[in-house]
Design a protein around this motif. Structure first.
Motif, PDB file in Angstrom:
ATOM      1  N   GLU A  56     -48.764 -38.158  36.352  1.00 12.40           N
ATOM      2  CA  GLU A  56     -49.880 -37.290  35.979  1.00 12.40           C
ATOM      3  C   GLU A  56     -49.388 -36.091  35.171  1.00 12.40           C
ATOM      4  O   GLU A  56     -50.037 -35.664  34.195  1.00 12.40           O
ATOM      5  CB  GLU A  56     -50.621 -36.826  37.233  1.00 12.40           C
ATOM      6  CG  GLU A  56     -51.426 -37.940  37.906  1.00 12.40           C
ATOM      7  CD  GLU A  56     -52.029 -37.509  39.226  1.00 12.40           C
ATOM      8  OE1 GLU A  56     -52.941 -38.211  39.713  1.00 12.40           O
ATOM      9  OE2 GLU A  56     -51.581 -36.477  39.790  1.00 12.40           O
ATOM     10  N   ASN A  57     -48.225 -35.568  35.543  1.00 17.41           N
ATOM     11  CA  ASN A  57     -47.648 -34.457  34.779  1.00 17.41           C
ATOM     12  C   ASN A  57     -47.294 -34.893  33.365  1.00 17.41           C
ATOM     13  O   ASN A  57     -47.511 -34.140  32.402  1.00 17.41           O
ATOM     14  CB  ASN A  57     -46.404 -33.917  35.489  1.00 17.41           C
ATOM     15  CG  ASN A  57     -46.736 -33.197  36.780  1.00 17.41           C
ATOM     16  OD1 ASN A  57     -47.860 -32.732  36.976  1.00 17.41           O
ATOM     17  ND2 ASN A  57     -45.760 -33.093  37.669  1.00 17.41           N
ATOM     18  N   LEU A  58     -46.745 -36.097  33.232  1.00 13.49           N
ATOM     19  CA  LEU A  58     -46.427 -36.624  31.902  1.00 13.49           C
ATOM     20  C   LEU A  58     -47.700 -36.780  31.084  1.00 13.49           C
ATOM     21  O   LEU A  58     -47.755 -36.372  29.906  1.00 13.49           O
ATOM     22  CB  LEU A  58     -45.701 -37.963  32.029  1.00 13.49           C
ATOM     23  CG  LEU A  58     -45.429 -38.711  30.711  1.00 13.49           C
ATOM     24  CD1 LEU A  58     -44.549 -37.875  29.783  1.00 13.49           C
ATOM     25  CD2 LEU A  58     -44.793 -40.074  30.991  1.00 13.49           C
ATOM     26  N   ARG A  59     -48.729 -37.357  31.691  1.00 11.87           N
ATOM     27  CA  ARG A  59     -50.005 -37.551  30.994  1.00 11.87           C
ATOM     28  C   ARG A  59     -50.585 -36.214  30.540  1.00 11.87           C
ATOM     29  O   ARG A  59     -51.043 -36.059  29.395  1.00 11.87           O
ATOM     30  CB  ARG A  59     -50.991 -38.268  31.917  1.00 11.87           C
ATOM     31  CG  ARG A  59     -52.347 -38.544  31.285  1.00 11.87           C
ATOM     32  CD  ARG A  59     -53.320 -39.002  32.353  1.00 11.87           C
ATOM     33  NE  ARG A  59     -53.632 -37.917  33.293  1.00 11.87           N
ATOM     34  CZ  ARG A  59     -53.975 -38.110  34.566  1.00 11.87           C
ATOM     35  NH1 ARG A  59     -54.047 -39.317  35.080  1.00 11.87           N
ATOM     36  NH2 ARG A  59     -54.260 -37.070  35.332  1.00 11.87           N
ATOM     37  N   ASN A  60     -50.535 -35.237  31.415  1.00 12.70           N
ATOM     38  CA  ASN A  60     -51.094 -33.930  31.079  1.00 12.70           C
ATOM     39  C   ASN A  60     -50.316 -33.253  29.951  1.00 12.70           C
ATOM     40  O   ASN A  60     -50.886 -32.497  29.156  1.00 12.70           O
ATOM     41  CB  ASN A  60     -51.121 -33.029  32.313  1.00 12.70           C
ATOM     42  CG  ASN A  60     -52.081 -33.547  33.379  1.00 12.70           C
ATOM     43  OD1 ASN A  60     -53.015 -34.293  33.088  1.00 12.70           O
ATOM     44  ND2 ASN A  60     -51.846 -33.155  34.627  1.00 12.70           N
ATOM     45  N   GLN A  94     -57.615 -42.448  31.560  1.00 13.99           N
ATOM     46  CA  GLN A  94     -58.495 -41.288  31.675  1.00 13.99           C
ATOM     47  C   GLN A  94     -59.486 -41.186  30.516  1.00 13.99           C
ATOM     48  O   GLN A  94     -60.293 -40.272  30.468  1.00 13.99           O
ATOM     49  CB  GLN A  94     -57.648 -40.005  31.724  1.00 13.99           C
ATOM     50  CG  GLN A  94     -56.697 -39.950  32.905  1.00 13.99           C
ATOM     51  CD  GLN A  94     -57.414 -39.988  34.235  1.00 13.99           C
ATOM     52  OE1 GLN A  94     -58.297 -39.168  34.489  1.00 13.99           O
ATOM     53  NE2 GLN A  94     -57.051 -40.946  35.090  1.00 13.99           N
ATOM     54  N   HIS A  95     -59.385 -42.111  29.578  1.00 17.03           N
ATOM     55  CA  HIS A  95     -60.238 -42.043  28.389  1.00 17.03           C
ATOM     56  C   HIS A  95     -60.964 -43.366  28.213  1.00 17.03           C
ATOM     57  O   HIS A  95     -60.333 -44.409  28.033  1.00 17.03           O
ATOM     58  CB  HIS A  95     -59.397 -41.739  27.148  1.00 17.03           C
ATOM     59  CG  HIS A  95     -58.675 -40.435  27.219  1.00 17.03           C
ATOM     60  ND1 HIS A  95     -59.232 -39.249  26.789  1.00 17.03           N
ATOM     61  CD2 HIS A  95     -57.443 -40.120  27.709  1.00 17.03           C
ATOM     62  CE1 HIS A  95     -58.366 -38.268  26.992  1.00 17.03           C
ATOM     63  NE2 HIS A  95     -57.272 -38.765  27.547  1.00 17.03           N
ATOM     64  N   ASN A  96     -62.266 -43.329  28.222  1.00 21.38           N
ATOM     65  CA  ASN A  96     -63.074 -44.552  28.134  1.00 21.38           C
ATOM     66  C   ASN A  96     -63.355 -44.886  26.666  1.00 21.38           C
ATOM     67  O   ASN A  96     -64.482 -44.831  26.184  1.00 21.38           O
ATOM     68  CB  ASN A  96     -64.375 -44.379  28.911  1.00 21.38           C
ATOM     69  CG  ASN A  96     -65.102 -45.691  29.104  1.00 21.38           C
ATOM     70  OD1 ASN A  96     -64.500 -46.760  29.049  1.00 21.38           O
ATOM     71  ND2 ASN A  96     -66.404 -45.615  29.316  1.00 21.38           N
ATOM     72  N   THR A  97     -62.274 -45.221  25.933  1.00 18.39           N
ATOM     73  CA  THR A  97     -62.398 -45.534  24.515  1.00 18.39           C
ATOM     74  C   THR A  97     -61.832 -46.916  24.235  1.00 18.39           C
ATOM     75  O   THR A  97     -61.154 -47.520  25.077  1.00 18.39           O
ATOM     76  CB  THR A  97     -61.645 -44.518  23.642  1.00 18.39           C
ATOM     77  OG1 THR A  97     -60.225 -44.755  23.762  1.00 18.39           O
ATOM     78  CG2 THR A  97     -61.950 -43.096  24.072  1.00 18.39           C
ATOM     79  N   PRO A 144     -57.300 -51.779  25.519  1.00 12.95           N
ATOM     80  CA  PRO A 144     -58.072 -50.571  25.255  1.00 12.95           C
ATOM     81  C   PRO A 144     -57.994 -49.619  26.451  1.00 12.95           C
ATOM     82  O   PRO A 144     -57.891 -50.058  27.600  1.00 12.95           O
ATOM     83  CB  PRO A 144     -59.499 -51.100  25.060  1.00 12.95           C
ATOM     84  CG  PRO A 144     -59.345 -52.536  24.726  1.00 12.95           C
ATOM     85  CD  PRO A 144     -58.133 -52.997  25.461  1.00 12.95           C
ATOM     86  N   MET A 145     -58.068 -48.337  26.174  1.00 11.50           N
ATOM     87  CA  MET A 145     -58.008 -47.369  27.268  1.00 11.50           C
ATOM     88  C   MET A 145     -59.165 -47.567  28.234  1.00 11.50           C
ATOM     89  O   MET A 145     -59.033 -47.296  29.432  1.00 11.50           O
ATOM     90  CB  MET A 145     -57.978 -45.949  26.708  1.00 11.50           C
ATOM     91  CG  MET A 145     -56.618 -45.573  26.130  1.00 11.50           C
ATOM     92  SD  MET A 145     -56.408 -43.795  25.871  1.00 11.50           S
ATOM     93  CE  MET A 145     -57.365 -43.573  24.371  1.00 11.50           C
ATOM     94  N   SER A 146     -60.278 -48.083  27.751  1.00 12.39           N
ATOM     95  CA  SER A 146     -61.408 -48.360  28.643  1.00 12.39           C
ATOM     96  C   SER A 146     -61.076 -49.453  29.644  1.00 12.39           C
ATOM     97  O   SER A 146     -61.649 -49.503  30.729  1.00 12.39           O
ATOM     98  CB  SER A 146     -62.637 -48.756  27.822  1.00 12.39           C
ATOM     99  OG  SER A 146     -62.362 -49.901  27.018  1.00 12.39           O
TER     100      SER A 146
END
Length: 771
Positions: free
Chosen positions: A618-622, A693-696, A725-727
């Motif tokens: 989560e830290n990496l993602r942020n 975390q991104h619905n794309t 896809p991120m979705s």
């Protein structure tokens, strides 16, 4: 390994060469959800004459499905898989109480109160005949009948036994009693001695780590030089691409037709049945018998991308001599997340019931001698220690499955095997074979040595077959034995000739059958060169024998033992902190495995990330904010940490790959995630956290580098390549093996890391374009 290094060892063994694997995984969409091991089921004292249902009513007041399933599971001999399912008895007292209850229970009551109902259960019921005379028998009485009566009487009631009843029956039998049944019930293939009493056939398993046609063809010559191989020439393919499967099918079909054996035995490439059907369309008549792995429930069969309707449609087209070759195995269901609350024996029994129903469909209106060949092999031991750990459990599993298959009216063989992360040694495997063989299964696998060069597991060798035939007096199918005499491997009195164990002689006979006019010296010289090339690619061929004809050549036997020892060291090696420091910008995390032993024995623990790992990701993602990279590299130790830590392995691969990807315009994360005790699905879990975390519809991918199952001596690693896809990444479990591609066999002594990196980029280009 002594004082020589790995390269010297592999060179001495003739195992240096390229070994690339590029294949599309079968559909394995279900996330495993296996409960942690329990202490087992404890059952209270049983009253005299009490059945399962009267016992449950006394304790619960009404039918309790969970307790019902627990009693049936507790009646099994102990296996780790049943313990993981929460269905194993806590000890011998509870086990005997469960067996007492089952013994006192009527067939009719068990059939009326199914432990699990789906369309396969209904199919099994509808394809089972009704016999009012046995409905009121208890399972105890059925056991006595099967043990006391001759084969003819048993066969009269077999069509009226549902799969669950057959599964319940074997729970009550000792190993000796299972052997007693195996010794007297036989279901030979039409117009053949295969599956008959006193016969032991062989599936030649000519596997190549590169799908190389020479590797495959020469293992057939090798088998026949030992008088082994009369059931099927069955290759496990690396690639399931139609074109690749078609080439192997043609190669195997050609060797049969050259020798005029196409009516004696079939060829088979063990790809998905849909692929075999497509190959048959483009190469009519070349596919021989069709193969498919099968499960005993509708949900579990989704793992193999098959359904009742699909299988019925396929077998309806198998109207000629060769029908279906099915494969099963205890534990395959629950390890793929489809335990459904009931035990492994009953799962396995239902697989045989499904196959019986399919076979009955092809037999409809035909006399037995005109029915297509149907046979099944139980792959006992291939999954690993999460199913069972000991040699005694392997024997029990094989005996149970042999008898269940026979009582379903099937021609059943065995893959008496173990993975290298099980507590079963080479010597243990020989002991298991000797314990199981009195039950007279129809056939076993057959490879040049016990070590499969592509699948990296232990099974039965050509020399094992020779030894078993000598020890138990088993025979080869008569038609094939005549062929071995024809090519002068066996003399007219049935004894081995001077050509026994000489694949060059079989190749010479093959060339002559093709009207090759060269002399024997020229053909032998060509053959020796081909054998050298095959061994260089990491595929052993057996030649000659030891003191007795059933002994492996001493040098080859030493090499197999060295590979086994190397695999054991590889398996239990821990990835070191010092090595992790050499990985550029490494983020070190761990799974839920408490230690290496937990990881090896409980695979599901290595699929899930610990809380600290999740926080690190989560830290990496942020840290990315809106600059989310296209690709994240993930590095897991897998079943062989040495595959990563050996010099010239991991770093050349990731360095070359990252440089190429960046040059092609991909954005690649600067950080490298290193997972201790990581399985393939741990990589998907990382992707879900990083990209979910991104619905794309924007594609994001992972390159998951993981140490392969040891056993080849190469210390290979694989790269699992996944783009979605991120979705899709937002949905837990949506990304799985079914959309991943694999490059495997990567090492400095096999598929060079730089070449593997190029192949990886090619596949990633396709994945990011297609998805």
């Amino acid at each position: 390994m002594g004082r020589i290094n790995r390269k010297q060892f592999l060179t001495r063994m003739g195992l240096l060469g390229i070994s690339s694997v590029l294949f599309n995984q079968t559909s394995l969409t279900a996330q495993a959800s296996i409960p942690p091991p329990t202490e087992g089921i404890t059952l209270s004292e049983v009253k005299k004459g009490e059945s399962i249902f009267t016992y449950i009513k006394r304790l619960k007041g009404k039918l309790d499905l969970t307790l019902y399933r627990q009693i049936l599971g507790a009646a099994n001999d102990f296996k780790e898989g049943d313990l993981s399912l929460g269905l194993a008895a806590a000890g011998s007292v509870s086990r005997e109480r469960a067996r007492t209850l089952l013994s006192n229970t009527r067939i009719k009551d068990l059939n009326e109160k199914s432990i699990y109902i789906d369309e396969i259960a209904k199919l099994i019921t509808s394809s089972t005949q009704t016999d009012r005379t046995i409905e009121n028998w208890t399972i105890g009485k059925l056991k006595t009948y099967v043990l006391d009566q001759p084969e003819g009487a048993i066969k009269k009631i077999m069509p009226s036994l549902t799969s669950d009843i057959i599964g319940c029956l074997v729970k009550l039998m000792s190993n000796d009693e299972l052997i007693q049944v195996g010794e007297k019930v036989f279901n030979p293939l039409p117009n053949s001695k295969i599956g008959s009493k006193g016969y032991l056939s062989a599936r030649v398993q000519p596997n190549s780590p590169t799908d190389n046609e020479q590797d495959i063809l020469w293992q057939v010559f090798d088998a026949w030089s030992y008088g082994v191989g009369d059931l099927v020439l069955g290759t496990n393919p690396v690639s399931s691409e139609i074109e690749s499967v078609a080439k192997i099918e043609q190669t195997l079909f050609d060797v049969l037709t050259v020798f005029g054996l196409e009516k004696t035995m079939p060829n088979c490439v063990l790809s998905h049945i849909d692929v075999q059907a497509e190959v048959e369309k483009i190469q009519p008549g070349t596919t021989g018998i069709w193969f498919q792995s099968l499960a005993g429930t509708v949900n579990a069969n989704t793992t193999f991308d098959v359904s009742i309707e699909k299988m019925q449609k396929h077998v309806a087209n198998r109207t000629a001599q060769y029908g279906l070759y099915a494969e099963t195995g205890q534990g395959a269901d629950f390890t793929n997340g489809h335990g459904e609350g009931f035990d492994m024996v009953l799962h396995e029994a239902r697989k045989y019931g499904f196959i019986r129903a399919l076979q009955l469909k092809t037999k409809h209106g035909k006399p037995n001698e005109k029915a297509p060949w149907f046979h099944v092999n139980d792959v006992a031991g291939f999954i690993g220690p999460e199913v069972f750990k000991t040699k005694e459990q392997l024997v029990r599993c094989c005996l149970e499955d042999t008898v269940m298959g026979k009582l379903h009216g099937l021609t059943i063989g065995l893959d008496i095997c173990s993975t290298l992360h099980m507590d079963v040694s080479l010597e243990d495997l020989d002991w298991c074979i000797s314990e199981i063989m009195p039950a007279n299964p129809a056939y076993l696998m057959a490879l040049p040595t016990k070590n499969d060069p592509m699948l990296s597991y232990l099974t039965t060798s050509f020399s094992d077959h020779v030894r078993i035939r000598e020890q138990f007096g088993y025979k080869v199918n008569d038609a094939m034995w005549d062929f071995f005499k024809h090519i002068e491997i066996i003399d007219q009195s049935g004894k081995p000739t001077e050509h026994f164990g000489d694949p060059l002689w079989v190749y010479y006979k093959f060339c002559k059958a093709k009207k090759d006019n060269r002399n024997i010296a020229d053909i032998y010289e060509e053959g020796r060169n081909i054998i050298a090339q095959i061994k260089e690619r990491g595929v052993p061929l057996a030649e000659g024998y030891g003191e007795n004809i059933w002994n492996l050549d001493p040098q080859l036997e030493r090499e197999v033992k060295l590979l086994y020892e190397d695999a054991k060291v590889s398996l239990w090696t821990e990835i070191t902190p010092e090595f992790i420091l050499t990985v550029p910008e490494a983020i070190s995390i761990t799974t839920n495995s408490t230690d290496r032993k937990d990881y090896v024995y409980h695979p599901e623990s290595g699929e899930h990330l610990g809380q600290t790992a999740v926080k690190s990701l989560e830290n990496l993602r942020n840290s990315w904010a809106e600059n989310i990279p296209d690709i994240q590299f993930i590095i897991s130790d897998g079943l062989n940490p040495r595959a990563l830590m050996d010099d010239g392995h991991l770093l050349p691969y990731i360095t070359h790959l990252k440089t190429t990807l960046n040059n092609k315009g991909y954005s690649v994360s600067s950080k490298n995630i290193v997972i201790k005790h990581g399985r393939v699905r741990a990589g998907y879990a990382c992707g879900e956290i990083l990209f979910g975390q991104h619905n794309t519809s924007e594609n994001k991918g992972i390159v998951h580098i993981i140490g392969e199952r040891p056993g080849s001596g190469h210390h290979n690693f694989s790269a699992y390549l996944t783009s979605a896809p991120m979705s899709t990444w937002t949905n837990t479990g949506a990304v799985d093996h079914n959309i991943s591609k694999v490059v495997s066999g990567i090492s400095d002594t096999s598929l060079a890391p730089e070449i593997a990196a190029k192949q990886t980029v090619t596949i990633l280009d396709r994945l990011f374009t297609v998805i």
